[in-house]
Write a protein that holds these residues in place. Structure first.
Motif, PDB file in Angstrom:
ATOM      1  N   GLU A  17      43.347  23.007  51.918  1.00  0.00           N
ATOM      2  CA  GLU A  17      44.852  23.034  52.838  1.00  0.00           C
ATOM      3  C   GLU A  17      45.305  21.428  53.098  1.00  0.00           C
ATOM      4  N   SER A  18      44.222  20.627  53.499  1.00  0.00           N
ATOM      5  CA  SER A  18      44.356  19.349  53.613  1.00  0.00           C
ATOM      6  C   SER A  18      44.462  18.363  52.547  1.00  0.00           C
ATOM      7  N   SER A  19      44.139  19.157  51.364  1.00  0.00           N
ATOM      8  CA  SER A  19      44.111  18.020  50.269  1.00  0.00           C
ATOM      9  C   SER A  19      45.589  17.443  49.848  1.00  0.00           C
ATOM     10  N   ASN A  20      46.469  17.461  50.501  1.00  0.00           N
ATOM     11  CA  ASN A  20      47.833  16.815  50.367  1.00  0.00           C
ATOM     12  C   ASN A  20      48.128  15.514  50.925  1.00  0.00           C
ATOM     13  N   GLY A  21      47.016  15.177  51.744  1.00  0.00           N
ATOM     14  CA  GLY A  21      47.287  13.905  52.401  1.00  0.00           C
ATOM     15  C   GLY A  21      46.190  12.803  52.225  1.00  0.00           C
ATOM     16  N   SER A  22      45.798  12.175  53.227  1.00  0.00           N
ATOM     17  CA  SER A  22      44.868  10.964  52.982  1.00  0.00           C
ATOM     18  C   SER A  22      43.359  11.529  52.448  1.00  0.00           C
ATOM     19  N   LEU A  25      43.486  11.341  48.900  1.00  0.00           N
ATOM     20  CA  LEU A  25      43.316  10.140  48.399  1.00  0.00           C
ATOM     21  C   LEU A  25      41.823   9.440  48.315  1.00  0.00           C
ATOM     22  N   ILE A  26      41.169   9.687  49.395  1.00  0.00           N
ATOM     23  CA  ILE A  26      39.933   9.204  49.759  1.00  0.00           C
ATOM     24  C   ILE A  26      38.987   9.954  48.550  1.00  0.00           C
ATOM     25  N   PHE A  29      39.412   8.884  45.175  1.00  0.00           N
ATOM     26  CA  PHE A  29      38.863   7.357  44.862  1.00  0.00           C
ATOM     27  C   PHE A  29      37.373   7.684  44.596  1.00  0.00           C
ATOM     28  N   LEU A  30      36.631   8.438  45.616  1.00  0.00           N
ATOM     29  CA  LEU A  30      35.235   8.548  45.677  1.00  0.00           C
ATOM     30  C   LEU A  30      34.907   9.479  44.158  1.00  0.00           C
ATOM     31  N   GLY A  31      35.867  10.310  43.939  1.00  0.00           N
ATOM     32  CA  GLY A  31      35.407  10.851  42.653  1.00  0.00           C
ATOM     33  C   GLY A  31      35.304  10.112  41.481  1.00  0.00           C
ATOM     34  N   ILE A  32      35.819   8.943  41.263  1.00  0.00           N
ATOM     35  CA  ILE A  32      35.537   8.196  40.007  1.00  0.00           C
ATOM     36  C   ILE A  32      34.275   7.211  40.120  1.00  0.00           C
ATOM     37  N   LEU A  33      33.691   7.116  41.357  1.00  0.00           N
ATOM     38  CA  LEU A  33      32.703   6.120  41.782  1.00  0.00           C
ATOM     39  C   LEU A  33      31.520   6.577  40.681  1.00  0.00           C
ATOM     40  N   PRO A  34      30.867   5.706  40.127  1.00  0.00           N
ATOM     41  CA  PRO A  34      29.552   5.984  39.299  1.00  0.00           C
ATOM     42  C   PRO A  34      28.394   6.112  40.415  1.00  0.00           C
ATOM     43  N   ILE A 116      36.276   6.803  58.571  1.00  0.00           N
ATOM     44  CA  ILE A 116      37.513   6.972  58.113  1.00  0.00           C
ATOM     45  C   ILE A 116      38.307   7.884  58.951  1.00  0.00           C
ATOM     46  N   CYS A 117      39.593   7.961  58.587  1.00  0.00           N
ATOM     47  CA  CYS A 117      40.562   9.208  59.386  1.00  0.00           C
ATOM     48  C   CYS A 117      41.287  10.000  58.323  1.00  0.00           C
ATOM     49  N   ASP A 118      41.441  11.113  58.593  1.00  0.00           N
ATOM     50  CA  ASP A 118      42.256  12.026  57.662  1.00  0.00           C
ATOM     51  C   ASP A 118      43.714  11.835  57.907  1.00  0.00           C
ATOM     52  N   GLU A 119      44.472  12.758  57.434  1.00  0.00           N
ATOM     53  CA  GLU A 119      45.953  12.699  57.386  1.00  0.00           C
ATOM     54  C   GLU A 119      46.615  12.730  58.879  1.00  0.00           C
ATOM     55  N   ASP A 120      45.786  13.390  59.582  1.00  0.00           N
ATOM     56  CA  ASP A 120      45.969  13.757  61.315  1.00  0.00           C
ATOM     57  C   ASP A 120      45.345  12.819  62.184  1.00  0.00           C
ATOM     58  N   HIS A 121      44.973  11.799  61.548  1.00  0.00           N
ATOM     59  CA  HIS A 121      44.233  10.539  62.457  1.00  0.00           C
ATOM     60  C   HIS A 121      42.909  11.350  63.099  1.00  0.00           C
TER      61      HIS A 121
END
Length: 134
Positions: A17-22, A25-26, A29-34, A116-121
């Motif tokens: 449900e939260s996967s539409n915000g920050s 994005l986080i 980015f982390l998904g492509i790190l080796p 870090i913070c999510d979309e709701d801070h």
């Protein structure tokens, strides 16, 4: 989203449900790190691990979701659990990064944990794991 109040069994739906915000994005980015990377809530429960972390710890994303790092890597020692909690509290309390090592691991692994913070801070913890040379 108030991650701390979500029961562990409900984390998969909450993350989706939260996967539409920050958080999206986080994790994108982390998904492509080796290198292995993770996101956890302030209770230490994993909300995300990238493919490199799943490979390192021989698990899947869904199996890791909601577990703590000690539970994930199969270290039930009080010493390791206390170390992880202390590091997390340091990061959250000082709002700064922390570099530490996993106890008695071969190869020796180091982790960088950042607030870090999510979309709701709401505060979360993000970590990256690297192997030490030598």
């Amino acid at each position: 989203m108030n991650w701390e109040k979500i029961p562990t069994k409900d984390l998969p739906n909450a993350v989706i449900e939260s996967s539409n915000g920050s958080l999206l994005l986080i994790t994108s980015f982390l998904g492509i790190l080796p290198v292995p990377a993770f996101v956890k809530d302030t209770r230490g429960r994993l909300l995300y691990i990238n493919p490199a972390a799943a490979k390192l710890w021989k698990t899947t994303y869904m199996s890791a979701l909601g577990k703590t790092l000690p539970e994930l890597i199969g270290d039930s020692s009080q010493k390791f659990a206390a170390q992880v909690q202390l590091e997390d509290r340091h990061v959250l309390g000082h709002k700064c990064g922390y570099v530490g090592s996993f106890i008695d691991r071969r190869p020796r692994l180091f982790k960088l944990v950042l607030p870090i913070c999510d979309e709701d801070h709401k505060r979360l913890l993000c970590g990256i794991v690297v192997a030490a040379n030598g």
